[in-house]
Design a protein around this motif. Structure first.
Motif, PDB file in Angstrom:
ATOM      1  N   HIS A 213     -11.728  -8.608  -7.376  1.00 23.34           N
ATOM      2  CA  HIS A 213     -12.661  -9.033  -8.424  1.00 23.34           C
ATOM      3  C   HIS A 213     -12.614 -10.550  -8.587  1.00 23.34           C
ATOM      4  O   HIS A 213     -13.595 -11.154  -9.031  1.00 23.34           O
TER       5      HIS A 213
ATOM      6  N   PHE B 133       0.841  -1.196   0.000  1.00 21.17           N
ATOM      7  CA  PHE B 133       0.000   0.000   0.000  1.00 21.17           C
ATOM      8  C   PHE B 133       0.880   1.252   0.000  1.00 21.17           C
ATOM      9  O   PHE B 133       0.574   2.231  -0.665  1.00 21.17           O
TER      10      PHE B 133
ATOM     11  N   SER C 296     -14.244  -8.691  -0.466  1.00 20.74           N
ATOM     12  CA  SER C 296     -14.920  -8.235  -1.668  1.00 20.74           C
ATOM     13  C   SER C 296     -16.351  -7.874  -1.286  1.00 20.74           C
ATOM     14  O   SER C 296     -16.884  -8.380  -0.289  1.00 20.74           O
TER      15      SER C 296
ATOM     16  N   GLY D 262       2.238   2.497  -3.423  1.00 24.49           N
ATOM     17  CA  GLY D 262       1.295   2.941  -4.450  1.00 24.49           C
ATOM     18  C   GLY D 262       0.619   1.821  -5.205  1.00 24.49           C
ATOM     19  O   GLY D 262       0.168   2.015  -6.322  1.00 24.49           O
ATOM     20  N   GLN D 263       0.522   0.649  -4.608  1.00 23.56           N
ATOM     21  CA  GLN D 263      -0.070  -0.490  -5.297  1.00 23.56           C
ATOM     22  C   GLN D 263      -1.489  -0.804  -4.807  1.00 23.56           C
ATOM     23  O   GLN D 263      -2.024  -1.869  -5.074  1.00 23.56           O
ATOM     24  N   ALA D 264      -2.103   0.131  -4.122  1.00 29.64           N
ATOM     25  CA  ALA D 264      -3.442  -0.095  -3.565  1.00 29.64           C
ATOM     26  C   ALA D 264      -4.452  -0.437  -4.656  1.00 29.64           C
ATOM     27  O   ALA D 264      -5.277  -1.345  -4.490  1.00 29.64           O
ATOM     28  N   SER D 265      -4.393   0.258  -5.772  1.00 30.87           N
ATOM     29  CA  SER D 265      -5.341   0.005  -6.855  1.00 30.87           C
ATOM     30  C   SER D 265      -5.223  -1.434  -7.342  1.00 30.87           C
ATOM     31  O   SER D 265      -6.235  -2.113  -7.559  1.00 30.87           O
ATOM     32  N   ARG D 266      -4.014  -1.908  -7.494  1.00 30.63           N
ATOM     33  CA  ARG D 266      -3.793  -3.279  -7.961  1.00 30.63           C
ATOM     34  C   ARG D 266      -4.284  -4.289  -6.906  1.00 30.63           C
ATOM     35  O   ARG D 266      -4.857  -5.327  -7.248  1.00 30.63           O
TER      36      ARG D 266
ATOM     37  N   PHE E 266      -6.731  -3.793  -4.712  1.00 36.58           N
ATOM     38  CA  PHE E 266      -8.197  -3.800  -4.733  1.00 36.58           C
ATOM     39  C   PHE E 266      -8.736  -4.492  -5.977  1.00 36.58           C
ATOM     40  O   PHE E 266      -9.809  -5.098  -5.939  1.00 36.58           O
ATOM     41  N   ASP E 267      -8.010  -4.433  -7.073  1.00 36.96           N
ATOM     42  CA  ASP E 267      -8.432  -5.143  -8.282  1.00 36.96           C
ATOM     43  C   ASP E 267      -8.463  -6.653  -8.058  1.00 36.96           C
ATOM     44  O   ASP E 267      -9.257  -7.359  -8.684  1.00 36.96           O
ATOM     45  N   ARG E 268      -7.621  -7.150  -7.180  1.00 41.20           N
ATOM     46  CA  ARG E 268      -7.612  -8.583  -6.880  1.00 41.20           C
ATOM     47  C   ARG E 268      -8.941  -9.041  -6.295  1.00 41.20           C
ATOM     48  O   ARG E 268      -9.313 -10.211  -6.409  1.00 41.20           O
TER      49      ARG E 268
END
Length: 107
Positions: free
Chosen positions: A30, A17, A49, A20-24, A26-28
């Motif tokens: 899915h 986090f 989720s 800067g990998q928070a977006s990646r 949160f994509d997990r």
């Protein structure tokens, strides 16, 4: 059933986090139901989720209703009851009548 490999794959170091990998991360969610965030190599948080959160919330609601029903049944143990078949017979309702009625939406 939870497998060790599933748990190991769901571990996310908190440093990701900070990088800067928070977006990646949160994509997990899915494709995964939950992620376990590690801080100092110890579980610190669990990210669910939306689907998993909804599923667990429904289980909790069902459990609360089950406990309420059990309390009511225990409190009314001495009260005579009627089976569904007895009530249907008294009211003149058949299984075919129920089948024709379909589902009822209660708002």
């Amino acid at each position: 059933m939870v497998y060790t490999t599933d748990v190991l794959n769901s571990l996310v170091p908190i440093t990701q986090f900070n990088r800067g990998q928070a977006s990646r991360i949160f994509d997990r969610l899915h494709t995964e139901n939950q992620l376990i965030v590690l801080k100092n190599n110890q579980p610190a948080a669990v990210i669910l989720s939306p689907a998993e959160f909804g599923r667990l919330s429904e289980i909790e609601e069902d459990y609360v209703l089950l406990m309420e029903a059990a309390e009511r049944m225990a409190g009314n143990a001495s009260v005579p009851t009627s089976s569904m078949n007895e009530v249907m017979s008294e009211l003149g309702i058949s299984d075919a009548d129920l089948a024709k009625a379909g589902d009822v939406a209660i708002e």
